[in-house]
Design an enzyme around this catalytic site. Structure first.
Site, short mmCIF file in Angstrom:
data_model
loop_
_atom_site.label_atom_id
_atom_site.label_comp_id
_atom_site.label_asym_id
_atom_site.label_seq_id
_atom_site.Cartn_x
_atom_site.Cartn_y
_atom_site.Cartn_z
N TYR A 136 42.67 24.90 45.24
CA TYR A 136 41.28 24.87 44.82
C TYR A 136 40.36 24.39 45.93
CZ TYR A 136 43.01 25.21 39.98
OH TYR A 136 43.62 25.61 38.81
N LYS A 190 56.62 21.50 43.66
CA LYS A 190 57.42 22.71 43.84
C LYS A 190 57.89 22.74 45.29
CE LYS A 190 59.10 26.50 41.98
NZ LYS A 190 60.16 26.44 40.95
N ASP A 223 57.92 23.76 37.06
CA ASP A 223 58.37 24.61 35.96
C ASP A 223 59.26 23.83 35.00
OD1 ASP A 223 59.97 24.50 38.23
OD2 ASP A 223 60.88 26.44 37.94
N ASP A 247 45.93 20.74 36.74
CA ASP A 247 45.02 21.48 35.87
C ASP A 247 45.79 22.17 34.75
OD1 ASP A 247 42.76 22.70 34.88
OD2 ASP A 247 42.48 24.05 36.57
N ASP A 251 46.27 20.68 30.53
CA ASP A 251 45.91 21.51 29.37
C ASP A 251 47.10 21.68 28.43
OD1 ASP A 251 43.37 21.79 30.35
OD2 ASP A 251 43.39 23.98 30.38
#
Length: 356
Positions: A136, A190, A223, A247, A251
């Site tokens: 981002y 990751k 994951d 982010d 959520d």
């Protein structure tokens, strides 16, 4: 000597923003007697209201006023519907995070007694997300016919991770975990694929973890973390991660706990803080007194707690929990009959009864 006033800039935003801001300010007025310092409230327009008047969704004078304030209370914005940045469609949320150096996005996800949620096990965790970097960081490049690169149809995204930003967010996460009963931190990454960027992130988090021997520390692939959130959310206490992963996972965690509309959010920096509703602007129900104001109300509570007003913050959180536990005092999205302002009025009444 009296403490200086807390300067609070309120930015309603788009859609249901004005309605939930009005409800939230009713709650702030109800807890004023509990506060150790006076609160000076000011308001300004952002989003479509500002675009129509000033040609930009985030006028420069609003940024200046935010910098001159201690805190911002930010309603939802419709940034996905804005015109291009070149036509004034700045994302106010993202721009304020940069302007105020709000490097930490802190999002609790907690199941509420009496309310259904998608999974059988209750959720009680906090996602601590780095707010400035990762994918981002706005370092993207694209290729159209004859532009920038020799091969058409190519897009590149550069992931920016720095030592200093990783250290700041790690220190914030461990400080939060130190105040919680479980005292656990999970670094979400990751690094098996993004070896350099997430490798740097993990190296820094490990160095911070070494300074907190009383906190259990683990590292979880992103994951796998998503799977564990669904299957065994009790595994997690505080999750610290980079911008995009945070982010997404915040959520997910909030939805598993009951929904984005029931979750507060705080953006924090060294000199400023912003309480911000987790959800979107819901233009389809704007102006109908149907919006659930809980997310922004809880964001106000987080903002007050950030400024050491724990008593008032705790009373708000307790009163919200009391109302949500009773079907008669819920908003329509939760199966109740109350509108936005009626819910706020019931909350104010509960706060006054508890104060008596």
């Amino acid at each position: 000597m009296p403490m200086p006033s807390l300067k609070l800039l309120c930015l309603e935003g788009d859609g249901i923003g004005p309605e939930i801001m009005r409800a939230t300010l009713k709650v702030l007025e109800a807890v004023r007697p509990d506060l150790h310092r006076a609160v000076e409230i000011s308001q300004a327009d952002i989003g479509f209201a500002a675009l129509q008047r000033d040609g930009t969704t985030l006028p420069e004078d609003v940024i200046a006023r935010a910098k001159a304030s201690d805190a911002v209370l930010l309603g939802p914005v419709s940034h996905n519907e804005y015109p291009p940045v070149s036509a004034g469609g700045v994302n106010p949320s993202g721009a304020l995070r940069k302007a105020l150096d709000l490097y930490a996005n802190i999002r609790p996800a907690k199941s509420w007694a009496g309310l259904p949620h998608p999974i059988a096990k209750p959720v009680d965790l906090i996602v601590v997300r780095e707010n400035h970097e990762g994918f981002y960081a706005d370092r993207n490049m694209h290729q159209g016919p004859g532009e920038f690169m020799p091969v058409p149809g190519v897009a590149l995204a550069m992931r920016r991770i720095t030592h200093d930003a990783s250290q700041r967010i790690a220190e914030r996460a461990f400080a939060i975990a130190a105040e919680r009963p479980a005292k656990k931190v999970a670094a979400i990454h990751k690094a098996n694929v993004m070896r350099l960027s997430d490798g740097l992130f993990l190296d820094v988090v490990r160095s911070v973890a070494a300074s907190y021997p009383g906190i259990a520390y683990e590292e979880v692939l992103v994951d796998a973390a998503a799977a564990h959130l669904v299957r065994s959310p009790e595994r997690f206490d505080v999750l610290v991660t980079t911008n995009m992963f945070g982010d997404i996972l915040s959520d997910l965690a909030s939805e598993l706990a009951g929904g984005l509309g029931l979750a507060g959010s705080l953006n924090a920096g060294p000199n400023h803080a912003a309480g911000q509703a987790q959800h979107g602007s819901a233009p389809d129900i704007a102006g109908q007194d149907r919006a659930n104001p809980v997310s922004l109300i809880l964001s106000l509570a987080m903002l007050l707690r950030h400024f050491c007003e724990d008593g008032a913050a705790g009373r708000i959180e307790t009163a919200v929990a009391h109302l949500l536990a009773d079907p008669a005092t819920r908003t329509a999205d939760l199966g109740g009959a109350l509108g936005t302002q009626a819910f706020a009025d019931h909350l104010v009444s509960a706060l006054k009864r508890n104060a008596a």
